[in-house]
Write a protein that holds these residues in place. Structure first.
Motif, short mmCIF file in Angstrom:
data_model
loop_
_atom_site.label_atom_id
_atom_site.label_comp_id
_atom_site.label_asym_id
_atom_site.label_seq_id
_atom_site.Cartn_x
_atom_site.Cartn_y
_atom_site.Cartn_z
N CYS A 49 -0.48 9.12 37.34
CA CYS A 49 -0.06 10.11 36.34
C CYS A 49 0.79 11.17 37.03
O CYS A 49 0.43 11.64 38.11
N VAL A 51 1.93 13.91 35.17
CA VAL A 51 2.03 14.99 34.17
C VAL A 51 1.47 16.30 34.73
O VAL A 51 2.08 17.36 34.55
N GLY A 52 0.33 16.22 35.40
CA GLY A 52 -0.17 17.39 36.13
C GLY A 52 -0.85 18.47 35.31
O GLY A 52 -0.68 19.67 35.59
N CYS A 53 -1.64 18.08 34.32
CA CYS A 53 -2.35 19.10 33.52
C CYS A 53 -3.34 19.86 34.40
O CYS A 53 -4.13 19.23 35.13
N TRP A 55 -6.01 21.37 33.63
CA TRP A 55 -7.40 21.16 33.24
C TRP A 55 -7.80 19.69 33.25
O TRP A 55 -8.88 19.33 32.78
N CYS A 56 -6.95 18.82 33.79
CA CYS A 56 -7.22 17.37 33.78
C CYS A 56 -8.62 17.05 34.33
O CYS A 56 -8.99 17.55 35.39
N VAL A 58 -9.55 13.92 34.97
CA VAL A 58 -9.48 12.65 35.75
C VAL A 58 -8.37 12.76 36.80
O VAL A 58 -7.53 11.87 36.95
N SER A 61 -7.20 10.04 39.05
CA SER A 61 -6.33 8.95 38.53
C SER A 61 -4.88 9.13 38.95
O SER A 61 -4.09 8.19 38.85
N TRP A 62 -4.50 10.32 39.38
CA TRP A 62 -3.08 10.64 39.52
C TRP A 62 -2.33 9.73 40.48
O TRP A 62 -1.19 9.36 40.25
N GLY A 92 -5.08 8.59 33.64
CA GLY A 92 -3.69 8.43 34.03
C GLY A 92 -2.74 8.54 32.83
O GLY A 92 -3.11 8.94 31.75
N SER A 118 0.23 10.73 26.85
CA SER A 118 0.93 12.02 26.72
C SER A 118 2.37 11.78 26.24
O SER A 118 3.08 12.75 25.96
N LYS A 135 1.56 17.07 26.35
CA LYS A 135 1.11 18.08 27.29
C LYS A 135 2.28 19.00 27.63
O LYS A 135 3.42 18.56 27.75
S1 SF4 Z 1 -4.96 14.97 31.26
FE1 SF4 Z 1 -3.96 12.96 31.17
S2 SF4 Z 1 -1.79 13.45 31.15
FE2 SF4 Z 1 -2.81 15.27 31.88
S3 SF4 Z 1 -2.79 15.08 34.12
FE3 SF4 Z 1 -4.75 14.21 33.39
S4 SF4 Z 1 -4.35 12.03 33.22
FE4 SF4 Z 1 -2.36 13.05 33.28
#
Ligand code: SF4
Length: 216
Positions: A49, A51-53, A55-56, A58, A61-62, A92, A118, A135
């Protein structure tokens, strides 16, 4: 005379074509949020992933390279071991990959296919239900708006209500609209979301019910 060199495709090429995919985890559980809440479902969580939220939940998974790369045949064979025939592809960010081959095979085997994305990458795959959760950290790709069956916006701070409305203007009129409190902010924002939905009835509330049930 020339000899014909048959060079086997590399893992990188197979991933690029969607014939192999990095799988962080796959598990059979109950869908806890959105339209299919309460349904048994097999989740396939793809690794990777960008995207880099902040508050993610997971973050592990990045990095795609951390996860084993499996053939789509193996992924589907593992899914077939369970009685449910609803599959949710998540991450992800699953649209980092070409999902056409995997979803084609899943559908051939009788699965209903859902995705949670996303929308940050070009759309691919054959899905019965597309849950689009945009996001702020990476702009969605324009191809997602025509595909989304459900717009699910996570509310982490007040400005997310405007962000939700901005995206609601871009999806199909039939797209279901949901607001979901971010888990760590649920106590703070759930009452505001309740009031918001009562005053803006095109929206519904989505709760992460699996977290209340303490299941994955
Ligand atoms: S919430 Fe989803 S889109 Fe955002 S960083 Fe985590 S895995 Fe990626």
């Amino acid at each position: 005379m020339h000899t014909l060199d048959l060079v086997a495709p590399t893992t990188q090429e197979l991933v690029a074509s969607g014939l192999q995919l990095p799988v962080m985890e796959a598990f059979y559980t109950i869908q806890g949020e959105g339209r299919f809440t309460g349904n048994p479902a097999y989740f396939i969580r793809l690794g990777g992933c960008d995207v880099g939220c902040v508050w993610c939940d997971v973050k592990e998974s990045w990095e795609a390279a951390k996860w084993p790369v499996l053939s789509i045949e193996k992924i589907v064979e593992d899914a077939l071991a369970f009685p449910g025939r609803l599959v949710v592809i998540t991450g992800g960010e699953p649209l980092m990959y070409n999902l056409d081959p995997l979803t084609k095979l899943l559908k051939e085997k009788g699965f209903t296919t859902n995705i949670e994305t996303s929308g940050a990458h070009p759309f691919s795959g054959d899905f019965d239900w597309v849950c689009f959760s945009p996001k702020k950290f990476k702009k969605p790709h324009p191809s997602i708006y025509a595909e989304a069956d459900e717009l699910k916006v996570v509310i982490y701070n007040k400005s997310d209500f405007n962000f939700a409305e901005d995206h609601a203007k871009l999806v199909n009129p039939t797209c279901e609209l949901r607001l979901q409190p971010e888990w760590s902010k649920a106590a703070k924002f759930t009452p505001e979301i309740v009031e918001y939905v009562k005053n803006h009835p095109t929206w519904k509330i989505s709760l992460q019910t699996h977290k209340f049930m303490d299941i994955p």
